[in-house]
Design a protein around this motif. Structure first.
Motif, PDB file in Angstrom:
ATOM      1  N   ALA A 192       0.851  -1.183   0.000  1.00  0.00           N
ATOM      2  CA  ALA A 192       0.000   0.000   0.000  1.00  0.00           C
ATOM      3  C   ALA A 192       0.891   1.238   0.000  1.00  0.00           C
ATOM      4  O   ALA A 192       1.671   1.445   0.937  1.00  0.00           O
ATOM      5  N   PHE A 193       0.795   2.030  -1.057  1.00  0.00           N
ATOM      6  CA  PHE A 193       1.609   3.229  -1.214  1.00  0.00           C
ATOM      7  C   PHE A 193       0.712   4.445  -1.401  1.00  0.00           C
ATOM      8  O   PHE A 193      -0.267   4.395  -2.142  1.00  0.00           O
ATOM      9  N   VAL A 194       1.061   5.545  -0.745  1.00  0.00           N
ATOM     10  CA  VAL A 194       0.394   6.825  -0.948  1.00  0.00           C
ATOM     11  C   VAL A 194       1.451   7.855  -1.304  1.00  0.00           C
ATOM     12  O   VAL A 194       2.477   7.966  -0.614  1.00  0.00           O
ATOM     13  N   TYR A 195       1.199   8.605  -2.365  1.00  0.00           N
ATOM     14  CA  TYR A 195       2.111   9.656  -2.825  1.00  0.00           C
ATOM     15  C   TYR A 195       1.437  11.006  -2.624  1.00  0.00           C
ATOM     16  O   TYR A 195       0.310  11.233  -3.091  1.00  0.00           O
ATOM     17  N   LEU A 196       2.134  11.927  -1.919  1.00  0.00           N
ATOM     18  CA  LEU A 196       1.610  13.253  -1.640  1.00  0.00           C
ATOM     19  C   LEU A 196       2.669  14.311  -1.950  1.00  0.00           C
ATOM     20  O   LEU A 196       3.857  14.015  -1.924  1.00  0.00           O
ATOM     21  N   SER A 215       8.533   6.130   5.340  1.00  0.00           N
ATOM     22  CA  SER A 215       8.042   7.448   4.956  1.00  0.00           C
ATOM     23  C   SER A 215       9.181   8.263   4.373  1.00  0.00           C
ATOM     24  O   SER A 215      10.272   8.324   4.942  1.00  0.00           O
ATOM     25  N   GLU A 216       8.933   8.884   3.217  1.00  0.00           N
ATOM     26  CA  GLU A 216       9.918   9.784   2.631  1.00  0.00           C
ATOM     27  C   GLU A 216       9.789  11.197   3.198  1.00  0.00           C
ATOM     28  O   GLU A 216      10.610  12.052   2.912  1.00  0.00           O
ATOM     29  N   PHE A 217       8.759  11.432   3.996  1.00  0.00           N
ATOM     30  CA  PHE A 217       8.585  12.721   4.655  1.00  0.00           C
ATOM     31  C   PHE A 217       9.261  12.673   6.022  1.00  0.00           C
ATOM     32  O   PHE A 217       9.121  11.688   6.763  1.00  0.00           O
ATOM     33  N   ALA A 218       9.963  13.726   6.351  1.00  0.00           N
ATOM     34  CA  ALA A 218      10.583  13.813   7.671  1.00  0.00           C
ATOM     35  C   ALA A 218       9.498  13.952   8.726  1.00  0.00           C
ATOM     36  O   ALA A 218       8.584  14.768   8.588  1.00  0.00           O
ATOM     37  N   VAL A 219       9.576  13.137   9.762  1.00  0.00           N
ATOM     38  CA  VAL A 219       8.567  13.176  10.821  1.00  0.00           C
ATOM     39  C   VAL A 219       9.179  13.796  12.068  1.00  0.00           C
ATOM     40  O   VAL A 219      10.383  13.692  12.307  1.00  0.00           O
ATOM     41  N   PRO A 220       8.383  14.468  12.887  1.00  0.00           N
ATOM     42  CA  PRO A 220       8.910  15.119  14.094  1.00  0.00           C
ATOM     43  C   PRO A 220       9.422  14.111  15.104  1.00  0.00           C
ATOM     44  O   PRO A 220       9.065  12.931  15.081  1.00  0.00           O
ATOM     45  N   ILE A 243      -2.620   4.326   6.016  1.00  0.00           N
ATOM     46  CA  ILE A 243      -2.115   3.329   5.069  1.00  0.00           C
ATOM     47  C   ILE A 243      -1.873   2.043   5.850  1.00  0.00           C
ATOM     48  O   ILE A 243      -1.085   2.040   6.806  1.00  0.00           O
ATOM     49  N   ARG A 244      -2.504   0.939   5.418  1.00  0.00           N
ATOM     50  CA  ARG A 244      -2.392  -0.292   6.191  1.00  0.00           C
ATOM     51  C   ARG A 244      -2.311  -1.516   5.285  1.00  0.00           C
ATOM     52  O   ARG A 244      -2.917  -1.563   4.213  1.00  0.00           O
ATOM     53  N   SER A 245      -1.572  -2.514   5.764  1.00  0.00           N
ATOM     54  CA  SER A 245      -1.494  -3.814   5.109  1.00  0.00           C
ATOM     55  C   SER A 245      -1.269  -4.880   6.177  1.00  0.00           C
ATOM     56  O   SER A 245      -0.664  -4.598   7.209  1.00  0.00           O
ATOM     57  N   LEU A 252       4.660   5.960   2.680  1.00  0.00           N
ATOM     58  CA  LEU A 252       4.246   7.300   2.271  1.00  0.00           C
ATOM     59  C   LEU A 252       5.398   7.894   1.476  1.00  0.00           C
ATOM     60  O   LEU A 252       6.527   7.980   1.980  1.00  0.00           O
ATOM     61  N   ARG A 253       5.111   8.294   0.248  1.00  0.00           N
ATOM     62  CA  ARG A 253       6.162   8.764  -0.643  1.00  0.00           C
ATOM     63  C   ARG A 253       5.862  10.157  -1.173  1.00  0.00           C
ATOM     64  O   ARG A 253       4.703  10.591  -1.201  1.00  0.00           O
TER      65      ARG A 253
END
Length: 261
Positions: A192-196, A215-220, A243-245, A252-253
């Motif tokens: 399961a991939f989500v692109y934002l 996740s390609e987004f930096a998380v706090p 997003i789940r599997s 998350l990309r």
């Protein structure tokens, strides 16, 4: 989605593959904000943008067993301001609030696969449901796409979006995330991939049972992270991204300007 069928089994018939490219055609004016619903037990649902305010539907068939002219019927009908597109096997029925189909994967009747192709105007909502069905949609409105066996691919600029499958992968790409948009992508067996886009404002909820999360987004630093889950707030966290599997990879990309990773 109510389904009647005898058995989920592979058709090992040696009968020659038959094809019909012009099996069905239907069109109707549908305004922005209305909903187009598609139901297909076996085959594909493909949605592409329309150049005007008309929904155009065509269908092709592939089969080895039975006679599609006797065991299958396809229909297009008005559904309020929107439209309802159906493929029904046997004595099933199709309405805006119910769908049933007597598809027999290994016995009598036809094993025809229906490939629906829809041209849909900008701003028209999509409600796409299948069973043994691959779903792909390019839209500019909210999308709900669900199947049991098959991949789901959704590309849109307007949410909310929900993509679900039991056996297959889910790929959701959104060029913007605004207002109260949400993104939900789930599968049991598959990725399961989500692109934002950059600068997304969302509450992230990513999890997997057997697999990995990325996740390609930096998380706090306050995020809750592990190999199999990630919960974090990006920006104000006003929008939900889930997003789940069970068995697969969840990620998350980042979406670039071309709509790719």
């Amino acid at each position: 989605l109510t389904i009647g069928f005898v058995a989920l089994a592979c058709d090992l018939s040696d009968a020659p593959l038959q094809e019909r490219t012009d099996a069905f055609a239907w069109s109707h004016h549908v305004p922005a904000g209305a909903t187009v619903r598609v139901r297909n037990m076996n085959g594909e649902i493909e949605v592409v943008p329309s150049s005007d305010d008309t929904v155009r539907v065509t269908a092709s068939l592939k089969w080895r067993r039975g006679n599609p002219d006797e065991g299958l019927r396809m229909s297009g009908m008005r559904d309020g301001e929107g439209a309802m597109i159906c493929a029904v096997w046997g004595k099933g029925e199709c309405a805006s609030d119910s769908y049933s189909s007597d598809f027999n994967f290994s016995g009598s009747g036809t094993d025809a696969r229906v490939h629906f192709r829809l041209e849909v105007p900008a701003g028209v909502r999509l409600d796409l449901q299948g069973v043994n069905t691959e779903i792909s949609a390019v839209a500019s409105a909210p999308v709900e796409a669900r199947t049991m066996n098959g991949d789901v691919v959704v590309v849109t600029a307007v949410g909310p979006v929900r993509g679900e499958t039991k056996n297959g992968s889910v790929d959701v790409r959104m060029s913007s995330l605004t207002g109260t948009d949400s993104v939900i992508a789930t599968t049991l067996n598959g990725d399961a991939f989500v692109y934002l886009p950059e600068g997304v404002d969302a509450a992230l909820d990513l999890s997997v049972t057997n697999g990995s999360v990325a996740s390609e987004f930096a998380v706090p630093i306050s995020a809750s992270t592990s190999r199999r889950s990630l919960r974090a707030t990006l920006g104000a966290g006003t929008r939900i991204v889930r997003i789940r599997s069970i068995n697969g990879t969840v990620a998350l990309r980042k979406l670039d300007v071309t709509g790719k990773s």
